[in-house]
Scaffold this active site. Structure first.
Site, PDB file in Angstrom:
ATOM      1  N   THR A   1       0.828  -1.089   0.080  1.00 35.33           N
ATOM      2  CA  THR A   1      -0.105  -0.015   0.052  1.00 35.33           C
ATOM      3  C   THR A   1       0.895   1.158   0.066  1.00 35.33           C
ATOM      4  O   THR A   1       0.678   2.162  -0.705  1.00 35.33           O
ATOM      5  CB  THR A   1      -0.920  -0.004   1.289  1.00 35.33           C
ATOM      6  OG1 THR A   1      -1.712  -1.150   1.136  1.00 35.33           O
ATOM      7  CG2 THR A   1      -1.668   1.294   1.209  1.00 35.33           C
TER       8      THR A   1
ATOM      9  N   HIS B   1       1.928   1.888  -3.435  1.00 31.44           N
ATOM     10  CA  HIS B   1       0.905   2.323  -4.184  1.00 31.44           C
ATOM     11  C   HIS B   1       0.721   4.219  -4.049  1.00 31.44           C
ATOM     12  O   HIS B   1       0.786   4.889  -4.910  1.00 31.44           O
ATOM     13  CB  HIS B   1      -0.399   1.943  -3.877  1.00 31.44           C
ATOM     14  CG  HIS B   1      -0.688   0.560  -4.609  1.00 31.44           C
ATOM     15  ND1 HIS B   1      -0.944   0.315  -5.771  1.00 31.44           N
ATOM     16  CD2 HIS B   1      -0.784  -0.682  -3.929  1.00 31.44           C
ATOM     17  CE1 HIS B   1      -1.115  -0.771  -6.004  1.00 31.44           C
ATOM     18  NE2 HIS B   1      -1.016  -1.615  -4.876  1.00 31.44           N
TER      19      HIS B   1
END
Length: 342
Positions: free
Chosen positions: A39, A42
């Site tokens: 994450t 990202h």
């Protein structure tokens, strides 16, 4: 204190800031280590700017010690080792009302929607804090949150000691899912093209194969007398991974979608129909998953020390993200905050 601040795509900055004192029902934590996860990558790529709202302090995998106790907080003492379950839910939406607060429709995910753990001093609600055993090394404790992800994933897949499990994708979460499933007694096969990741898996006793030179479906059929796998976990985030995960499953097999896919993927729905497959999403975790994750790491069931590839100083955060982005020779990278403020 110091903090790693996300400014824009592929642009991180180490800043000095004043620590935030704890308010009522809060704890201030002296962060020891933070992990960098998918994450976070990202975010680093700029894919989550609509939620993150740069400039922002990111990160959510961590360990540390209580530095200051806010008014009204009981059960915690300065110096106590802790981690944080970084999910704050609204309590009002349909998911919360039905007992599924871990997928709250208005989730405040710390490190994405609000300031995260990549700072040497982190002030958080006390009810999100999870105690750690005194004798658990804090570098290993930084893996508790991703282990909780794996615990929840395996629980969603209803894995038992009678199951043949295939895990597609051997990044940190894939290796952890394989480890937790094996602890449940399942026979586990990990599918991963990267040789370094396969070597890490093999080093902790997980059977790992390269899909480029192995017919995975044929191998699973051979090991199950033609039946197929009972549970497949898609952790690769790739279209090919989705295909493999569907194709290996037995009749009424269970496919658990773990990876965050950035775009819609084609799925062989005829096979889903023909074999009456189940498709299960697995997004986050619940408090019980965090507690179990602490137990698995502290007991050595999850060999956290063998999964940590590098521990780097805070000032090397940008290069750590680059190393993970490139993928070669690293699995889990930690930022070391213990000397950051000196």
């Amino acid at each position: 204190m110091k903090a790693v601040v996300y400014r824009s795509a592929r642009h991180l900055e180490v800043q000095r800031r004043a620590p935030e004192p704890p308010g009522p029902d809060q704890l201030r934590i002296a962060v020891a280590y933070t992990g960098i996860c998918g994450t976070d990558l990202h975010v680093y790529h700029g894919d989550m700017d609509a939620r993150v709202g740069p400039p922002a302090v990111i990160g959510h995998e961590m360990s540390g010690r209580v530095a200051e106790v806010g008014e009204g907080v009981t059960g915690y003492a300065v110096g106590q080792p802790v981690t944080v379950m970084p999910t704050r839910f609204c309590g009002r939406c349909a998911a919360c009302r039905r007992g599924n607060a871990h997928v709250c429709h208005a989730m405040d995910f710390l490190g994405v929607d609000s300031p995260g753990a990549m700072q040497s001093s982190w002030t958080v609600p006390a009810d999100l804090v999870v105690p750690l055993p005194d004798d658990l090394p804090l570098d290993r404790a930084a893996l508790v949150e991703p282990v909780a992800v794996a615990v929840h994933d395996v629980r969603r897949g209803r894995v038992t000691d009678a199951d043949q499990v295939v895990v597609v994708g051997g990044g940190p979460i894939g290796v952890l899912v394989a480890t937790v499933a094996r602890h449940r007694g399942a026979r586990v096969l990990l599918v991963e093209p990267d040789p370094f990741r396969r070597s890490v898996a093999a080093g902790i006793g997980i059977d790992a194969v390269d899909p480029a030179d192995t017919d995975v479906v044929a191998l699973v059929d051979e090991r199950t007398d033609g039946a197929g796998a009972d549970v497949a976990f898609e952790v690769s985030g790739s279209a090919a991974g989705v295909g493999t995960a569907v194709d290996v499953l037995t009749t009424r097999g269970r496919l658990v979608m773990v990876a965050i896919h950035p775009q819609p993927r084609p799925v062989n729905l005829h096979r889903v129909f023909w074999r009456e497959l189940e498709l299960l999403g697995a997004r986050l975790y619940q408090r019980e998953d965090m507690v179990e994750a602490v137990r698995l790491v502290a007991s050595g069931v999850v060999p956290a020390g063998q999964l940590i590839s590098r521990v780097v100083p805070v000032e090397a955060a940008a290069s750590a993200f680059t190393a993970l982005e490139e993928g070669g020779g690293v699995l889990k990278v930690l930022l070391d905050w213990r000397e950051a403020d000196r």
